[in-house]
Design a protein around this motif. Structure first.
Motif, short mmCIF file in Angstrom:
data_model
loop_
_atom_site.label_atom_id
_atom_site.label_comp_id
_atom_site.label_asym_id
_atom_site.label_seq_id
_atom_site.Cartn_x
_atom_site.Cartn_y
_atom_site.Cartn_z
N ILE A 36 73.89 21.41 36.06
CA ILE A 36 74.58 22.51 35.39
C ILE A 36 74.52 23.79 36.24
CG2 ILE A 36 74.69 23.95 33.31
CD1 ILE A 36 75.42 20.98 32.86
N ARG A 37 73.33 24.26 36.52
CA ARG A 37 73.17 25.48 37.32
C ARG A 37 71.68 25.65 37.63
NH1 ARG A 37 73.61 27.25 32.13
NH2 ARG A 37 71.95 28.56 31.36
N SER A 38 71.38 26.66 38.41
CA SER A 38 69.99 27.01 38.71
C SER A 38 69.73 28.42 38.21
CB SER A 38 69.70 26.93 40.21
OG SER A 38 69.82 25.60 40.65
N ARG A 39 68.60 28.57 37.60
CA ARG A 39 68.20 29.89 37.13
C ARG A 39 66.89 30.23 37.84
NH1 ARG A 39 67.69 30.71 30.84
NH2 ARG A 39 66.58 28.76 31.11
N THR A 40 67.02 30.97 38.90
CA THR A 40 65.84 31.30 39.68
C THR A 40 66.06 32.63 40.40
OG1 THR A 40 64.34 30.54 41.41
CG2 THR A 40 66.65 29.95 41.66
N LEU A 41 64.99 33.34 40.65
CA LEU A 41 65.08 34.59 41.39
C LEU A 41 64.90 34.36 42.88
CD1 LEU A 41 63.02 36.93 39.04
CD2 LEU A 41 65.51 36.78 39.28
N ARG A 42 64.20 33.29 43.22
CA ARG A 42 63.97 33.03 44.64
C ARG A 42 65.08 32.13 45.18
NH1 ARG A 42 59.27 28.48 44.87
NH2 ARG A 42 60.08 27.29 43.15
N ARG A 43 65.45 32.38 46.38
CA ARG A 43 66.49 31.59 47.03
C ARG A 43 65.86 30.78 48.14
NH1 ARG A 43 70.12 31.03 43.51
NH2 ARG A 43 71.04 32.95 42.79
N LEU A 44 65.87 29.49 47.98
CA LEU A 44 65.34 28.57 48.98
C LEU A 44 66.49 27.89 49.69
CD1 LEU A 44 62.54 26.85 46.88
CD2 LEU A 44 62.25 28.62 48.61
N PRO A 45 66.28 27.46 50.92
CA PRO A 45 67.32 26.64 51.56
C PRO A 45 67.58 25.40 50.71
CG PRO A 45 65.56 27.20 53.10
CD PRO A 45 65.12 27.65 51.73
N HIS A 46 68.83 24.93 50.70
CA HIS A 46 69.22 23.79 49.86
C HIS A 46 68.28 22.61 50.05
CE1 HIS A 46 71.65 21.05 47.59
NE2 HIS A 46 71.75 20.25 48.64
N GLU A 47 67.84 22.33 51.29
CA GLU A 47 66.98 21.19 51.56
C GLU A 47 65.61 21.35 50.91
OE1 GLU A 47 68.35 23.01 54.26
OE2 GLU A 47 70.14 21.77 54.24
N ALA A 48 65.18 22.59 50.70
CA ALA A 48 63.82 22.84 50.20
C ALA A 48 63.75 23.14 48.71
CB ALA A 48 63.20 24.00 50.98
N ASP A 49 64.90 23.22 48.04
CA ASP A 49 64.88 23.65 46.64
C ASP A 49 64.63 22.52 45.65
OD1 ASP A 49 67.35 22.37 46.49
OD2 ASP A 49 68.47 24.16 45.93
N GLY A 50 64.61 21.27 46.12
CA GLY A 50 64.30 20.14 45.24
C GLY A 50 65.43 19.67 44.36
N LEU A 51 66.62 20.24 44.50
CA LEU A 51 67.74 19.89 43.63
C LEU A 51 68.09 18.40 43.73
CD1 LEU A 51 70.05 20.57 41.70
CD2 LEU A 51 71.39 21.27 43.68
N ALA A 52 68.29 17.90 44.93
CA ALA A 52 68.70 16.50 45.11
C ALA A 52 67.62 15.56 44.58
CB ALA A 52 68.99 16.21 46.57
N GLU A 53 66.37 15.86 44.85
CA GLU A 53 65.27 15.00 44.39
C GLU A 53 65.16 15.00 42.88
OE1 GLU A 53 64.95 17.38 46.71
OE2 GLU A 53 64.64 16.20 48.53
N GLN A 54 65.29 16.17 42.26
CA GLN A 54 65.20 16.24 40.80
C GLN A 54 66.38 15.51 40.16
OE1 GLN A 54 64.70 20.37 39.76
NE2 GLN A 54 62.50 20.24 40.10
N TRP A 55 67.56 15.65 40.73
CA TRP A 55 68.73 14.96 40.17
C TRP A 55 68.53 13.45 40.27
CZ3 TRP A 55 72.73 11.74 41.78
CH2 TRP A 55 73.79 11.63 40.90
N GLU A 56 68.08 12.96 41.43
CA GLU A 56 67.84 11.52 41.60
C GLU A 56 66.77 11.02 40.63
OE1 GLU A 56 68.97 8.79 43.02
OE2 GLU A 56 70.69 9.90 43.77
N ASP A 57 65.72 11.80 40.42
CA ASP A 57 64.68 11.41 39.45
C ASP A 57 65.28 11.26 38.05
OD1 ASP A 57 62.75 11.42 41.42
OD2 ASP A 57 61.90 13.37 40.84
N LEU A 58 66.15 12.18 37.67
CA LEU A 58 66.77 12.12 36.34
C LEU A 58 67.72 10.94 36.23
CD1 LEU A 58 66.89 13.42 33.60
CD2 LEU A 58 68.62 15.00 34.49
N VAL A 59 68.47 10.65 37.29
CA VAL A 59 69.36 9.49 37.30
C VAL A 59 68.53 8.21 37.19
CG1 VAL A 59 70.94 8.13 38.74
CG2 VAL A 59 71.25 10.60 38.53
#
Length: 80
Positions: A36-59
């Motif tokens: 859906i989106r990210s709600r965060t104040l810190r900006r991490l590089p895409h590779e380090a933000d865990g988005l892909a890993e968290q999505w795969e875990d949920l799938v």
């Protein structure tokens, strides 16, 4: 809706059911795992933000849930 408290990424798992009112065909069920989106104040590089890993875990969790429930399924990944 699910939110990671660590990263602020928000996901959803949507379940749809389509019914043929004439009863010619069986019901069609669809499950979608969506970012859906990210709600965060810190900006991490895409590779380090865990988005892909968290999505795969949920799938993976959703797949296991459907198997445990005995749902016959076909998986595909449609991208818009």
């Amino acid at each position: 809706m699910l939110e990671s408290l660590h990263t602020g990424h928000i996901f959803s798992i949507m379940f749809d059911r389509c019914i043929d009112l004439s009863a010619v065909r069986g019901d069609l069920f669809q499950v979608e795992v969506e970012y859906i989106r990210s709600r965060t104040l810190r900006r991490l590089p895409h590779e380090a933000d865990g988005l892909a890993e968290q999505w795969e875990d949920l799938v993976s969790w959703t797949r296991a849930f459907l198997v445990q429930a005995g749902a016959k399924s076909i998986e595909n990944q449609m991208q818009s």
